[in-house]
Scaffold this motif. Structure first.
Motif, PDB file in Angstrom:
ATOM      1  N   ASP A  63       0.636  -1.238  -0.053  1.00 54.37           N
ATOM      2  CA  ASP A  63       0.327   0.259   0.079  1.00 54.37           C
ATOM      3  C   ASP A  63       1.066   1.289   0.147  1.00 54.37           C
ATOM      4  OD1 ASP A  63       0.843  -1.064   2.517  1.00 54.37           O
ATOM      5  OD2 ASP A  63      -0.938   0.142   3.429  1.00 54.37           O
ATOM      6  N   VAL A  64       2.232   1.055  -0.363  1.00 47.67           N
ATOM      7  CA  VAL A  64       3.584   2.005  -0.079  1.00 47.67           C
ATOM      8  C   VAL A  64       3.374   2.022  -1.149  1.00 47.67           C
ATOM      9  CG1 VAL A  64       5.448   2.601   1.471  1.00 47.67           C
ATOM     10  CG2 VAL A  64       3.601   1.533   2.915  1.00 47.67           C
ATOM     11  N   THR A  65       4.286   3.562  -1.352  1.00 47.85           N
ATOM     12  CA  THR A  65       4.491   4.303  -2.544  1.00 47.85           C
ATOM     13  C   THR A  65       5.783   5.321  -2.208  1.00 47.85           C
ATOM     14  OG1 THR A  65       4.904   4.483  -5.041  1.00 47.85           O
ATOM     15  CG2 THR A  65       3.098   5.931  -3.741  1.00 47.85           C
ATOM     16  N   THR A  66       6.565   5.553  -2.931  1.00 46.41           N
ATOM     17  CA  THR A  66       7.096   6.780  -2.777  1.00 46.41           C
ATOM     18  C   THR A  66       7.586   7.653  -3.254  1.00 46.41           C
ATOM     19  OG1 THR A  66       9.184   7.441  -1.101  1.00 46.41           O
ATOM     20  CG2 THR A  66       9.896   5.740  -2.697  1.00 46.41           C
ATOM     21  N   LEU A  67       8.472   9.099  -3.488  1.00 46.51           N
ATOM     22  CA  LEU A  67       8.200   9.795  -4.431  1.00 46.51           C
ATOM     23  C   LEU A  67      10.156  10.146  -4.380  1.00 46.51           C
ATOM     24  CD1 LEU A  67       6.081  13.265  -4.726  1.00 46.51           C
ATOM     25  CD2 LEU A  67       6.416  10.944  -6.633  1.00 46.51           C
ATOM     26  N   ILE A 284       4.830   8.780   9.955  1.00 44.51           N
ATOM     27  CA  ILE A 284       3.843   9.403   9.442  1.00 44.51           C
ATOM     28  C   ILE A 284       3.610  11.222  10.469  1.00 44.51           C
ATOM     29  CG2 ILE A 284       1.400   8.589  10.606  1.00 44.51           C
ATOM     30  CD1 ILE A 284       2.003   6.302   9.013  1.00 44.51           C
ATOM     31  N   LEU A 285       4.352  11.618  10.808  1.00 44.29           N
ATOM     32  CA  LEU A 285       3.902  12.471  12.126  1.00 44.29           C
ATOM     33  C   LEU A 285       4.153  13.411  11.170  1.00 44.29           C
ATOM     34  CD1 LEU A 285       3.403  14.261  14.296  1.00 44.29           C
ATOM     35  CD2 LEU A 285       5.944  13.989  15.043  1.00 44.29           C
ATOM     36  N   ASN A 286       5.456  13.674  10.515  1.00 47.97           N
ATOM     37  CA  ASN A 286       6.017  14.740  10.004  1.00 47.97           C
ATOM     38  C   ASN A 286       7.173  13.502   8.208  1.00 47.97           C
ATOM     39  OD1 ASN A 286       8.625  13.605  10.681  1.00 47.97           O
ATOM     40  ND2 ASN A 286       8.689  15.560  12.059  1.00 47.97           N
ATOM     41  N   GLY A 319       2.499  22.934  -3.888  1.00 41.75           N
ATOM     42  CA  GLY A 319       1.673  21.636  -4.935  1.00 41.75           C
ATOM     43  C   GLY A 319       1.254  20.753  -4.716  1.00 41.75           C
ATOM     44  N   THR A 320       0.812  20.197  -5.150  1.00 42.38           N
ATOM     45  CA  THR A 320       0.423  18.183  -4.445  1.00 42.38           C
ATOM     46  C   THR A 320       1.513  17.426  -5.112  1.00 42.38           C
ATOM     47  OG1 THR A 320      -0.828  18.693  -6.768  1.00 42.38           O
ATOM     48  CG2 THR A 320      -1.999  19.198  -4.780  1.00 42.38           C
ATOM     49  N   PHE A 321       1.249  16.062  -4.551  1.00 40.60           N
ATOM     50  CA  PHE A 321       2.093  15.662  -5.420  1.00 40.60           C
ATOM     51  C   PHE A 321       1.898  14.971  -6.628  1.00 40.60           C
ATOM     52  CE2 PHE A 321       2.001  14.003  -0.951  1.00 40.60           C
ATOM     53  CZ  PHE A 321       3.476  14.002  -0.276  1.00 40.60           C
ATOM     54  N   PRO A 322       3.021  13.956  -7.906  1.00 38.48           N
ATOM     55  CA  PRO A 322       2.928  14.585  -8.895  1.00 38.48           C
ATOM     56  C   PRO A 322       2.200  13.629  -9.598  1.00 38.48           C
ATOM     57  CG  PRO A 322       4.777  13.923  -8.513  1.00 38.48           C
ATOM     58  CD  PRO A 322       4.292  14.266  -7.324  1.00 38.48           C
ATOM     59  N   VAL A 323       1.507  12.434  -9.197  1.00 43.31           N
ATOM     60  CA  VAL A 323       0.619  11.227  -8.998  1.00 43.31           C
ATOM     61  C   VAL A 323      -0.524  11.791  -8.631  1.00 43.31           C
ATOM     62  CG1 VAL A 323       1.087   8.739  -9.150  1.00 43.31           C
ATOM     63  CG2 VAL A 323       3.425  10.259  -9.092  1.00 43.31           C
ATOM     64  N   THR A 324      -1.275  11.170  -9.839  1.00 44.00           N
ATOM     65  CA  THR A 324      -2.885  11.201  -9.590  1.00 44.00           C
ATOM     66  C   THR A 324      -3.427   9.902  -8.182  1.00 44.00           C
ATOM     67  OG1 THR A 324      -3.708  11.536 -11.616  1.00 44.00           O
ATOM     68  CG2 THR A 324      -4.882  10.896 -10.400  1.00 44.00           C
ATOM     69  N   GLY A 325      -3.684  10.163  -6.903  1.00 46.08           N
ATOM     70  CA  GLY A 325      -3.599   9.433  -6.326  1.00 46.08           C
ATOM     71  C   GLY A 325      -2.746   9.284  -4.709  1.00 46.08           C
ATOM     72  N   MET A 326      -1.845   9.884  -5.162  1.00 46.63           N
ATOM     73  CA  MET A 326      -0.790   9.456  -4.417  1.00 46.63           C
ATOM     74  C   MET A 326      -1.155  10.673  -3.314  1.00 46.63           C
ATOM     75  SD  MET A 326       3.251  10.173  -4.731  1.00 46.63           S
ATOM     76  CE  MET A 326       3.574   8.422  -6.032  1.00 46.63           C
ATOM     77  N   MET A 327      -0.618  10.096  -1.979  1.00 42.31           N
ATOM     78  CA  MET A 327      -0.946  11.072  -0.725  1.00 42.31           C
ATOM     79  C   MET A 327      -0.571  11.197   0.430  1.00 42.31           C
ATOM     80  SD  MET A 327      -5.639  11.364  -0.757  1.00 42.31           S
ATOM     81  CE  MET A 327      -5.638   9.640  -1.085  1.00 42.31           C
ATOM     82  N   ARG A 328       0.053  11.330   1.525  1.00 45.00           N
ATOM     83  CA  ARG A 328       0.305  10.996   2.058  1.00 45.00           C
ATOM     84  C   ARG A 328      -0.916  11.055   3.785  1.00 45.00           C
ATOM     85  NH1 ARG A 328       1.265  15.551   6.186  1.00 45.00           N
ATOM     86  NH2 ARG A 328       0.617  17.869   4.980  1.00 45.00           N
ATOM     87  N   ARG A 329      -0.614  10.435   4.829  1.00 45.51           N
ATOM     88  CA  ARG A 329      -1.552  10.515   6.045  1.00 45.51           C
ATOM     89  C   ARG A 329      -0.885  11.258   6.747  1.00 45.51           C
ATOM     90  NH1 ARG A 329      -5.147   7.220   8.666  1.00 45.51           N
ATOM     91  NH2 ARG A 329      -5.073   4.902   7.262  1.00 45.51           N
ATOM     92  N   LEU A 404      -1.389   2.634   5.002  1.00 43.77           N
ATOM     93  CA  LEU A 404       0.153   3.436   5.827  1.00 43.77           C
ATOM     94  C   LEU A 404      -0.546   2.836   7.306  1.00 43.77           C
ATOM     95  CD1 LEU A 404      -0.124   6.527   3.302  1.00 43.77           C
ATOM     96  CD2 LEU A 404       0.830   4.351   2.924  1.00 43.77           C
ATOM     97  N   TYR A 405      -0.385   2.376   7.892  1.00 43.00           N
ATOM     98  CA  TYR A 405      -0.058   1.417   9.354  1.00 43.00           C
ATOM     99  C   TYR A 405       0.269   1.042   9.232  1.00 43.00           C
ATOM    100  CZ  TYR A 405      -2.730   5.601  11.166  1.00 43.00           C
ATOM    101  OH  TYR A 405      -3.022   7.420  11.960  1.00 43.00           O
ATOM    102  N   GLY A 406       0.553  -0.436   8.306  1.00 38.17           N
ATOM    103  CA  GLY A 406       1.383  -1.391   9.209  1.00 38.17           C
ATOM    104  C   GLY A 406       0.969  -2.921   8.454  1.00 38.17           C
TER     105      GLY A 406
END
Length: 468
Positions: A63-67, A284-286, A319-329, A404-406
């Motif tokens: 469920d995890v991805t990254t930039l 998760i926090l920062n 701005g926003t992340f450059p991939v549609t659907g990519m978000m942070r918690r 994103l909680y493991g």
């Protein structure tokens, strides 16, 4: 004893437990804990909520991805976890996901072996403290075997290597043997079944393990073993023993999941926690290292209130992340990641067990009632009807609930032996931080479903075999 006194003792014990050697798994405390009175042994039970800092579970799930922008700037441990490499740590590095549980097991063993001879407590009181320590030891053994033992399979569990079973609090012990996965599971079941009758229904705080928490833990062990009948029986037993000394239940996110002001309790005040066991995570926090994979975003309906937990705006960025659907918690519980005994986990375990036992209408009802607490009723419908479709629906619901909680990693492990999922291919993708193009894709080797013990541990314990 007042709460302030308990906190003071907790801090003292944490200090005593901080310094560690490298005889089994770098964890044996160099100091010794001295207690004589029964209440002093009880207060030790308040010190064992940590399951490690920035635990690997948070990175390992698909469920995890990254930039690339953030991935290239993060530490080597994170990068190795994300790439599912065989060795995560350098020789001199410690693994808190291993260290913290073993510290806790050391503490529990001290209580188990000494409390019955303590002063100023009734036999019943002493037995309840001992029982809680025994059950708590089983919980942390469950955590460890799900890192370092292969996923439970009845045909190979008797030969698959698990973890050493430590039953004494001896800082001089230096000869450890890895029990088989079957032996570890048998030990956990035995510990829980023997301790549950002496455990109180009510405990002073959700930091402590009540009877229901122990019964839910036993249910989860059977669930990991794919013994869904036993798991469901223990879930239902536990629901009849929920504590009344603090509130336990599910939040209705339609009412409480307001943004930006979360009205969902965090940490020790979250009513969904029957027993608190947490990891504190800077990811998760920062941070922006751990991002939601686009395929997960597609699982949510637009009105699912859980989407309020995420944002596509970078932390301390524009701005926003450059991939549609990519978000942070971004919430709701800050840096605290709950992996104790929680009602959402238990409820979805129940739904899965019901589906697997062909109790499909019950499974649909359990799912529907749960989803009504996460989104408007009109959107909470359960489209799946058949047994297999319901099982798959539950697995997707678990992804939605725990993204994103493991938890996803633990599900990936256990489902690797399930005919419905055993041929699933899992991938991690690194995307370009500027244009969002896919840069690197990593495919999970099934061997990596079981983590290797850190190099320092193997070097310090000659003769202990590592995982492949």
């Amino acid at each position: 004893m007042t709460l302030l006194n308990k906190i003071g003792l907790l801090l003292l014990l944490i200090t005593l437990l901080t310094s560690c050697g490298k005889d089994f798994l770098e964890v044996a405390p160099k100091g010794s804990l001295i207690a004589s009175k029964t209440f002093e042994y009880e207060n030790m039970l308040y010190t064992s909520q940590s399951i490690g800092f920035d635990i690997p579970l948070l990175v390992l799930g698909d469920d995890v991805t990254t930039l690339s922008t953030y991935f290239n700037a993060t530490n080597l441990r994170f990068q190795r976890l994300f790439r599912w490499e065989a060795d995560i740590y350098e020789q001199e590095q410690s693994a808190s996901e291993l260290q913290d549980p073993i510290k806790n097991i050391y503490l529990y063993n001290k209580i188990i072996n000494e409390v019955m001879n303590s002063e100023e407590g009734s036999t019943e009181y002493k037995r309840s403290i001992q029982a809680e320590a025994i059950a708590s030891r089983a919980y942390f053994n469950m955590m460890l075997v799900n890192y370092y033992g292969k996923p439970y399979h009845p045909e190979t569990a008797a030969t698959d290597l698990g973890i050493p079973l430590i039953t004494i609090a001896d800082v001089t012990q230096n000869n450890f043997t890895r029990a088989t996965v079957k032996e570890v599971y048998e030990s956990m079941i035995s510990d829980l079944k023997s301790s549950i009758p002496d455990m109180p229904i009510n405990v002073p705080h959700r930091l402590r393990m009540c009877r229901a928490a122990a019964e839910f833990t036993l249910a989860k062990i059977y669930w990991y073993m794919a013994d869904y009948k036993s798991a469901l029986e223990w879930i239902k037993t536990a629901k009849g023993h929920l504590p009344t000394s603090f509130e336990v239940g599910l939040y209705d996110f339609n009412q409480t999941y307001t943004n930006p002001n979360w009205s969902v309790g965090s940490g020790f005040n979250n009513i969904q926690d029957v027993m608190v066991r947490i990891s504190i995570s800077q990811w998760i926090l920062n941070g922006n290292e751990i991002l939601l994979a686009p395929w997960v975003s597609e699982l949510y309906k637009p009105n699912d209130m859980r989407l309020k937990s995420f944002t596509n705006v970078p932390y301390q960025g524009t701005g926003t992340f450059p991939v549609t659907g990519m978000m942070r918690r971004k919430g709701p519980t800050g840096a605290q990641v709950a992996h104790g005994v929680t009602m959402p986990d238990v409820t979805l375990m129940q739904a899965e067990c019901e589906a697997r036992l062909d109790r499909t209408e019950e499974a649909r009802t359990t799912l529907l009632n749960f989803r009504k607490m996460r989104m408007p009723e009109a959107d909470a419908t359960v489209s799946a009807v058949s047994k297999n479709d319901l099982i798959k629906f539950v697995i997707e619901e678990r992804v939605r609930e725990f993204a994103l909680y493991g938890h996803r990693w633990l599900d990936m492990r256990r489902l690797s032996n399930d005919p419905l999922f055993e041929n699933t291919t899992y991938t991690h993708i690194t995307y370009d931080g500027q244009n969002g193009a896919a840069l690197e894709s990593y495919t999970l080797d099934p061997l990596r479903l079981t983590l290797r013990l850190p190099r320092g541990v193997i070097d310090a314990n000659p003769g202990m075999p590592n995982n492949p």
